[in-house]
Design an enzyme around this catalytic site. Structure first.
Site: not given
Ligand code: VGL
Ligand code: ZN
Length: 202
Positions: A8, A46, A48, A52, A81, A106, A151
């Site tokens: 990410d 990530d 979404h 979401h 995000h 994901k 993550c």
């Molecule tokens: C993440 C919060 C929400 C991450 C992803 O990539 O760590 N944290 N979505």
């Molecule tokens: Zn996320």
């Protein structure tokens, strides 16, 4: 076979982004400098949909960082995000993507979050990463990226259960909450996940 999983490293998680991880930008030169030490490099995003469930804006009356229950599990509510195809979801422009052979996305199901790059938070659906890695002959997994305490941590916890030898590259990752990460590091050590620095990689 030594595999690097870059988690990410997307604009929204870097200072200036909507869910910026402190010093998230500092890890990028380090990640770029280690990629050639690996046989295989894989990355996650990530990814979404706009509606979401993890976005506070989609939960009327709730605020960012509130906790709700989703399918019997605690869910933190985040600012919007990494919306699919947005600028914020793109890899940071300084990340060298030349060695990345596969990208796993994901958090694509609007009804459940997914911190781990292997499974959603309910452990119901797999991303297919385990099968891909096993087919490639991957045995040692090194993980780095953002955020260490979400993550990266959840991906490591799934990876050791899938039978991989796991390494957390701490200085090539940054947490949202460093106190939480300290507790998670104890758990990692307990499960035999090695905590290393980028300079330890041969
Ligand atoms: C993440 C919060 C929400 C991450 C992803 O990539 O760590 N944290 N979505
Ligand atoms: Zn996320």
């Amino acid at each position: 076979m030594k595999t690097l999983i870059i988690i990410d490293v997307q604009n929204d998680f870097i200072p200036g982004g909507s869910l910026a991880v402190p010093e998230g930008d500092k890890i990028i030169p380090l990640i770029n400098s280690i990629q050639d030490k690996f046989d295989l490099v894989v990355a996650s995003q990530d990814w979404h949909p706009e509606d979401h469930i993890s976005f506070a804006s989609n939960n009327p009356g709730k605020k960012i960082f509130d906790q709700i229950q989703v399918h019997g599990q605690q869910q933190t509510l985040w600012p919007n995000h990494c919306v699919q195809e947005s600028k914020g979801a793109e890899f940071h422009p300084q990340l060298n993507t030349r060695r990345i052979e596969a990208i796993f996305r994901k958090g694509t199901d609007k009804n459940i979050d997914s911190y781990s790059v292997f499974y959603d938070n309910g452990h119901l659906k797999s991303t297919g990463l385990t099968g891909y890695l096993k087919a490639q002959g991957a045995s040692q997994l090194y993980m780095c990226g953002l955020a260490s305490d979400f993550c990266v941590y959840y991906s490591l916890m799934d990876a050791f259960k899938e039978g991989f030898a796991c390494f957390f590259i701490e200085d090539a990752s940054r947490p949202i909450n460093s106190e939480q990460l300290e507790k998670q590091k104890e758990e990692m050590r307990y499960h035999g996940i090695q905590i290393i620095s980028a300079s330890d990689i041969e």
